[in-house]
Scaffold this active site. Structure first.
Site, PDB file in Angstrom:
ATOM      1  N   HIS A 223       4.968   1.863   5.210  1.00  0.00           N
ATOM      2  CA  HIS A 223       5.381   1.403   4.043  1.00  0.00           C
ATOM      3  C   HIS A 223       6.483   2.482   3.429  1.00  0.00           C
ATOM      4  O   HIS A 223       7.397   1.775   2.745  1.00  0.00           O
ATOM      5  CB  HIS A 223       4.346   1.145   3.093  1.00  0.00           C
ATOM      6  CG  HIS A 223       3.765  -0.346   3.090  1.00  0.00           C
ATOM      7  ND1 HIS A 223       3.077  -0.528   4.244  1.00  0.00           N
ATOM      8  CD2 HIS A 223       3.972  -1.307   2.566  1.00  0.00           C
ATOM      9  CE1 HIS A 223       2.434  -1.768   4.000  1.00  0.00           C
ATOM     10  NE2 HIS A 223       3.174  -2.248   3.089  1.00  0.00           N
TER      11      HIS A 223
ATOM     12  N   LYS B 215      -8.018  -4.806   1.596  1.00  0.00           N
ATOM     13  CA  LYS B 215      -9.200  -4.799   0.984  1.00  0.00           C
ATOM     14  C   LYS B 215      -9.210  -4.120  -0.356  1.00  0.00           C
ATOM     15  O   LYS B 215      -8.414  -3.268  -0.461  1.00  0.00           O
ATOM     16  CB  LYS B 215     -10.320  -4.104   1.702  1.00  0.00           C
ATOM     17  CG  LYS B 215     -10.095  -2.628   1.980  1.00  0.00           C
ATOM     18  CD  LYS B 215     -11.605  -2.096   2.386  1.00  0.00           C
ATOM     19  CE  LYS B 215     -11.300  -0.606   3.096  1.00  0.00           C
ATOM     20  NZ  LYS B 215     -11.684   0.233   1.969  1.00  0.00           N
TER      21      LYS B 215
END
Lengths: 176, 278
Positions: A38, A103
């Site tokens: 990222h 999550k």
């Protein structure tokens, strides 16, 4: 009731049929990226460079698998904590990314961005990587192989299970 | 005198690394099944059922339970009647790290260990974190806690005021678990270290995670705090529900008159630990 969705979404389409709390089954393919990948993607965007893959209509899954034992497509492949990717997500949604998956809950800025860019955040079952591996049919590295377990993968999936965490109206599973 | 050779230690540690990554301890599975029986939230029930299925698939298929096979934390109990032949390795740590590297490769564990600054991967999950603790004269045991970092990141240490008492300690524990929320893969295990110094409290909290299920002198207090945590409605996966924590354990050590260090170390439901005795 389970809803079915195929990624990438066709051009011009939004994941509008999905509401926070819905159970979904995912077909098609997803990209896999976590922290280090990222950072690189967003640095590339900041330098106005092309990304190594087109994220338009796509789903990025926050994950770093364990190696595939012989005869298997992938090892264990459950989600990592999404909040660490919060700082990078909006720049990718601006590029047309339509869904993220991991999550745990996310920052308010991600809820606002899901409304603004008509995208969803999906949640899958933490710690259940052996179970989730059953739904992965193919896995290959598409970028940053030097990052090892953090390189960007493309996974072809069938019926991959998830829940809708944040929908395009900004409804949030974690804030009932 | 008990003499143990480096090759025995390497083999046993390697086996321990593989087994710990694939097989969840019986008491952990039992705790999850017990909570499933009492769970009222349908979404949490479904998650707990998938967790149990995941445990079965990992064990039967020889796969890591979770792709985050963790940072390996070893507690080595080592008595005065034990000598280790370390061969060409400089010390016992070198031998244990060799076992860790071999087990990681053999068990298809993810390489999750990097230099903290340049983030370069060590490529074999070594080095582990190795604590040596006192043991009985002829005792030699190596315990392993394969510690996932989603939960490690939500852990916390605070130097409380010496007069904070039980109330202050409890409020710090509850604040830490509540702050962790959905992120550490609840239902969690909570290890609490109280007293000692800054680093001792942290080590005690990790030790507490390795002693889940053992008899504890603080059982009543532990149960009271656990009940409060399970009333928070964080629930399995953070989806809301009755099962936020599976167990909590406290370890204490005398401290200084001026302080009260408290460490709260959180572990995910996939609490993986084991040990090998020589």
């Amino acid at each position: 009731m389970e809803k079915k969705i195929t990624f990438p979404l066709p051009p011009g389409c939004d994941p509008e049929g999905l509401s926070a709390g819905d159970e979904v089954r995912i077909d098609g393919f997803m990209y896999v990226a976590r922290d280090a990948a990222h950072k690189r993607l967003v640095e590339a965007i900041e330098r106005n460079e092309d990304l190594p893959m087109d994220v338009g209509g796509c789903l990025i899954y926050y994950m770093g698998p364990s190696p595939a034992p012989e005869g298997r497509v992938i090892g264990s492949c459950g989600p990592t904590t999404s909040s660490r990717m919060d700082r990078y997500t909006v720049a990718l949604l601006k590029k047309g990314l339509k869904a993220t998956m991991g999550k745990g809950d996310r920052d308010k800025s991600i809820i606002e961005a899901c409304i603004r860019y008509r995208a969803v955040y999906l949640v899958t079952y933490g710690g259940c990587g052996a179970y989730l591996g059953q739904f992965v049919k193919k896995s290959r590295v598409v970028a940053y192989p030097e990052l090892g377990p953090e390189s960007i993968l493309r996974l072809d999936v069938e019926g991959f299970p998830a829940l809708v965490g944040i929908d395009i109206k900004g409804k949030n599973l974690y804030n009932k | 005198m008990k003499k143990v050779s480096f090759s025995t230690i390497i083999d046993k540690v390697s086996e321990l690394v593989v087994r710990t990554s694939r097989v969840i301890p019986g008491e952990v599975s039992r705790a999850i099944r017990d909570r499933l029986g009492e769970e009222r939230s349908p979404m949490a029930r479904k998650y707990l059922e998938i967790i149990l299925e995941n445990i079965r698939i990992a064990e039967a298929g020889g796969l890591p339970v979770c792709q985050d096979t963790g940072l390996s934390v070893f507690f080595v109990r080592y008595g005065s009647d034990v000598t280790v032949d370390t061969g060409s390795y400089p010390d016992l740590s070198g031998v244990i790290n060799e076992g860790l590297a071999r087990g990681s490769r053999r068990g298809y564990l993810r390489n999750s260990v990097v230099d903290p600054i340049d983030r370069k991967n060590t490529g074999n999950n070594a080095p582990g974190i190795i604590h040596v603790i006192p043991g009985g004269r002829g005792e030699f045991e190596i315990m392993l806690l394969a510690k996932g970092f989603g939960s490690e990141n939500t852990s916390s240490l605070r130097m409380l005021s010496p007069t904070a008492g039980r109330e202050g300690i409890e409020s710090f524990i509850l604040e830490t678990v509540s702050g962790a929320g959905s992120r550490p893969c609840p239902p969690v295990f909570v290890g609490v270290g109280i007293g000692g110094s800054f680093e001792k409290a942290a080590i005690l909290s990790k030790m507490a995670l390795c002693r889940m299920g053992e008899v504890s002198e603080h059982r009543q207090w532990e149960s009271e705090i656990l009940k409060k945590i399970n009333g928070m409605n964080i629930g399995a996966g953070g989806f809301g529900g009755d099962a936020t924590a599976l167990d909590l354990r406290i370890e204490t050590f005398p401290t200084h008159i001026a302080g009260l260090p408290v460490a709260v170390n959180i572990s995910c439901w996939a609490h993986r630990f084991g040990s090998v005795k020589f």
